[in-house]
Scaffold this active site. Structure first.
Site, PDB file in Angstrom:
ATOM      1  N   CYS A   1       0.882  -1.168   0.000  1.00  0.00           N
ATOM      2  CA  CYS A   1       0.000   0.000   0.000  1.00  0.00           C
ATOM      3  C   CYS A   1       0.910   1.206   0.000  1.00  0.00           C
ATOM      4  O   CYS A   1       1.494   1.542   1.029  1.00  0.00           O
ATOM      5  CB  CYS A   1      -0.912   0.010   1.229  1.00  0.00           C
ATOM      6  SG  CYS A   1      -1.864   1.537   1.380  1.00  0.00           S
TER       7      CYS A   1
ATOM      8  N   CYS B   1      -0.548   4.272   2.363  1.00  0.00           N
ATOM      9  CA  CYS B   1      -0.598   4.201   3.830  1.00  0.00           C
ATOM     10  C   CYS B   1      -0.210   2.798   4.257  1.00  0.00           C
ATOM     11  O   CYS B   1       0.931   2.406   4.060  1.00  0.00           O
ATOM     12  CB  CYS B   1      -1.976   4.624   4.358  1.00  0.00           C
ATOM     13  SG  CYS B   1      -3.385   3.889   3.513  1.00  0.00           S
TER      14      CYS B   1
END
Lengths: 108, 217
Positions: free
Chosen positions: B122, B125
């Site tokens: 990701c 985040c």
């Protein structure tokens, strides 16, 4: 925080698997879920995932409706990074909301 | 995974003899978001919206989730073709068999084969399939892993000891929105006739993120 939204509050889907698309080269302020590195690049829709409340609105405690269709789009690594050192067949799949996509070739 | 600064100071005959200043400990002071979390939690409890017990139970439920749950799901997919078909078609629905509720997110399972190796990151985040794997490892949230996995995945995989053959496609999944990704590793050879329970012991958290292969017997 994002969420699945009712179909009747959704923007109609413009794309389907197999469609060639480009990610808009835009730089709006705010909470954006489209990473910089993928903006301006072209790939192929591999999955239409349904519609989800727009995270750019949810981030400010707004309802995020109408919901935006969300797609998984596949890019060739060499298209994203011209000096990519791995296999020419290596790819990247990423979720992109419809309002960030244009038919490939239409992006100025 | 290596930290990004393996230069200079580790080679004393190198032309850059400077030392980095020691990094201060940060575990003895509360940051903005830690203070905010405490304040919001105390307010919610003070106003009777949640009870301290509910908070404690939610923490315990999250701590109880871990790779064992994911490994059971993978082992069942390896041994039950009908379940595997459901898992690949709609992971969110299929994992309800294991009592997993994906909440507002959806589970998307990607399968490693002899021609494709999947790895999950990701970049924005730390989106992670917590409902099936528990809390993410610290390195998953590091800037190093997040930035380099999309840019040079094979180099990152190599640092985990995972060498993907040159003619296998490496497919990176950047988890940017509502999907949560679980990698279905390739079933190791030499496991014919093994039970799901035996197979589950071969499935590590890292294999389900895609930075490792399943263990070989």
């Amino acid at each position: 925080m994002t969420g699945r939204a009712a179909a009747n509050a959704s923007v109609p889907a413009r794309f389907k698997p197999g469609d060639a698309v480009s990610v808009r080269r835009a730089h709006p302020p705010g909470h954006i879920r489209t990473p910089w590195y993928i903006r301006g690049h072209s790939g192929t829709v591999v999955h239409a995932l349904g519609s989800f409340a727009n995270p750019e609105e949810l981030a400010y405690n707004r309802p995020g409706l109408p919901a935006q269709p969300l797609y998984r789009v596949r890019f060739r690594q060499r298209e994203i990074w011209p000096d990519y050192a791995g296999n020419a067949a290596d790819t990247l799949d990423i979720e992109i909301f419809q309002h960030w996509l244009e038919p490939a070739g239409s992006e100025r | 995974m290596n930290e990004p600064h393996d230069h200079a100071h580790e080679h004393h005959d190198h032309a850059h003899p400077h030392r980095h200043p020691p990094r201060p400990d940060t575990d003895d002071t509360l940051g903005h978001f830690q203070i905010m979390e405490i304040a919001v939690r105390e307010l919610l409890i003070g106003k009777g919206i949640v009870s301290p017990d509910e908070v404690q139970r939610a923490i315990e439920a999250m701590d109880a989730r871990g790779e064992a749950l994911g490994a059971k799901i993978v082992a069942r997919a390896w041994t039950d073709p009908a379940f595997k078909a459901r898992l690949m078609a709609d992971g969110t629905e299929a994992v309800r068999d294991f009592g997993v509720d994906m909440g507002t997110t959806r589970l998307f399972v990607v399968e490693n084969t002899s021609t494709v190796h999947n790895v999950v990151v990701c970049t924005l985040c730390s989106c992670y399939p917590r409902m099936v794997l528990g809390l993410p490892p610290d390195w998953y949230k590091s800037r190093n892993y997040r930035s380099r996995t999309v840019r040079e995945p094979r180099a990152v995989l190599q640092e985990f000891g995972t060498v993907v053959p040159a003619d296998t496609e490496v497919r990176v999944h950047d988890s940017t929105a509502d999907m949560r990704y679980l990698v279905l590793p390739e079933r190791p050879s030499g496991t014919d006739g093994w039970s799901a329970e035996q197979l589950a012991a071969l499935v590590s958290r890292d294999a389900m993120i895609g930075v490792a292969f399943a263990r070989t017997p």
